[in-house]
Design an enzyme around this catalytic site. Structure first.
Site, mmCIF file in Angstrom:
data_model
loop_
_atom_site.group_PDB
_atom_site.id
_atom_site.type_symbol
_atom_site.label_atom_id
_atom_site.label_comp_id
_atom_site.label_asym_id
_atom_site.label_seq_id
_atom_site.Cartn_x
_atom_site.Cartn_y
_atom_site.Cartn_z
ATOM 1 N N LEU A 102 -39.010 59.730 -86.618
ATOM 2 C CA LEU A 102 -37.986 60.133 -87.579
ATOM 3 C C LEU A 102 -38.604 60.006 -88.959
ATOM 4 O O LEU A 102 -39.278 59.011 -89.243
ATOM 5 C CB LEU A 102 -36.752 59.229 -87.467
ATOM 6 C CG LEU A 102 -35.891 59.373 -86.205
ATOM 7 C CD1 LEU A 102 -34.870 58.248 -86.132
ATOM 8 C CD2 LEU A 102 -35.195 60.723 -86.182
ATOM 9 N N ASP A 103 -38.401 60.997 -89.825
ATOM 10 C CA ASP A 103 -39.041 60.941 -91.132
ATOM 11 C C ASP A 103 -38.403 59.866 -92.006
ATOM 12 O O ASP A 103 -37.387 59.262 -91.653
ATOM 13 C CB ASP A 103 -39.058 62.313 -91.807
ATOM 14 C CG ASP A 103 -37.661 62.847 -92.113
ATOM 15 O OD1 ASP A 103 -36.814 62.058 -92.572
ATOM 16 O OD2 ASP A 103 -37.412 64.042 -91.890
ATOM 17 N N LEU A 104 -39.018 59.643 -93.149
ATOM 18 C CA LEU A 104 -38.628 58.549 -94.042
ATOM 19 C C LEU A 104 -37.142 58.542 -94.357
ATOM 20 O O LEU A 104 -36.489 57.491 -94.333
ATOM 21 C CB LEU A 104 -39.442 58.649 -95.345
ATOM 22 C CG LEU A 104 -39.115 57.630 -96.439
ATOM 23 C CD1 LEU A 104 -39.554 56.234 -96.020
ATOM 24 C CD2 LEU A 104 -39.784 58.029 -97.750
ATOM 25 N N SER A 106 -34.684 60.023 -92.699
ATOM 26 C CA SER A 106 -33.803 60.156 -91.542
ATOM 27 C C SER A 106 -33.549 58.791 -90.928
ATOM 28 O O SER A 106 -34.324 57.848 -91.125
ATOM 29 C CB SER A 106 -34.411 61.097 -90.501
ATOM 30 O OG SER A 106 -34.575 62.393 -91.030
#
Length: 220
Positions: A102-104, A106
């Site tokens: 999951l990106d930063l 999210s």
């Protein structure tokens, strides 16, 4: 009977099979003193080293369902000093890694584990494991845009597979909440899909991964 080196490394909790293949390609793995190559097999009793440290089969398998907060990165370390998912598991002696990124900005469901076979089954495209996200995008999502998401949209890396829209809601600001299920795992896929139909993602949370859901877990 020997087994492929990357499968052995995954079973040992080093990383997923695909990540283990990258470690082998980088020349960081040796078998009995020889730099390993892709396709190599190992036998019981072989000495496998990663960066000079022994790789042994996992005795205790660990799987943790974790609610990743926003502002935390999916990495073992960060040169910029940001908080990583590993910071939440410092008291666990086993080496864990995350299944699914999951990106930063999210949040939501991650699995932390030392089980390479589980990682392979959850992430390999042939298994088509579903992932469900709740997103809030700016403005109103029209029926045409919803149909585009359902049927697949064209991104720079190709057409997405059909998605399932579970529901949409409107908030007081006029933005749209959307529950969407996909089985692909492209980088920043939901954000890019919404951008492709004309919307910016304001919030993104993964609520389900395969048969697992966040339930009443709190962030962190």
């Amino acid at each position: 009977m020997g087994e492929r080196l990357q499968k052995f490394m995954a079973a040992a909790g080093v990383a997923s099979r695909r990540a283990s293949e990258k470690l082998i390609e980088e020349g960081r793995v040796t078998v009995n003193g020889t730099v390993a190559t892709l396709g190599m097999s190992v036998e019981p009793g072989d000495q496998v080293l990663l960066d000079g440290q022994p790789v042994t089969l996992v005795q205790k398998r660990i799987v943790i369902l974790f609610y990743k907060p926003r502002g935390v990165i999916c990495s073992s370390a960060d040169p910029e000093g940001r908080r990583t998912v590993q910071d939440f598991f410092t008291e666990i002696p086993e080496r864990l890694y995350n299944i699914g990124r999951l990106d930063l900005n999210s949040e939501g469901l991650l699995l932390m584990t030392n089980d390479g076979d589980l990682c392979n089954k959850m992430t390999h495209p042939r298994f088509k494991v579903e992932k469900t996200y709740y997103a809030v995008c700016d403005g109103k999502l029209t029926a045409q845009q919803r149909a585009q998401l359902t049927n697949g949209v064209l991104l720079e890396d190709g057409m997405t597979a059909p998605a399932r829209i579970n529901y949409t809601t409107a908030n007081q600001k006029g933005d749209t909440g959307i529950s969407i299920t996909i089985h692909e795992g492209r980088n920043r896929q939901i954000r890019r899909m919404l951008e492709a139909v004309g919307h910016r993602t304001l919030r993104l949370k993964r609520e389900g991964y395969g048969p697992l859901t966040l339930g009443d877990l709190k962030s962190g």
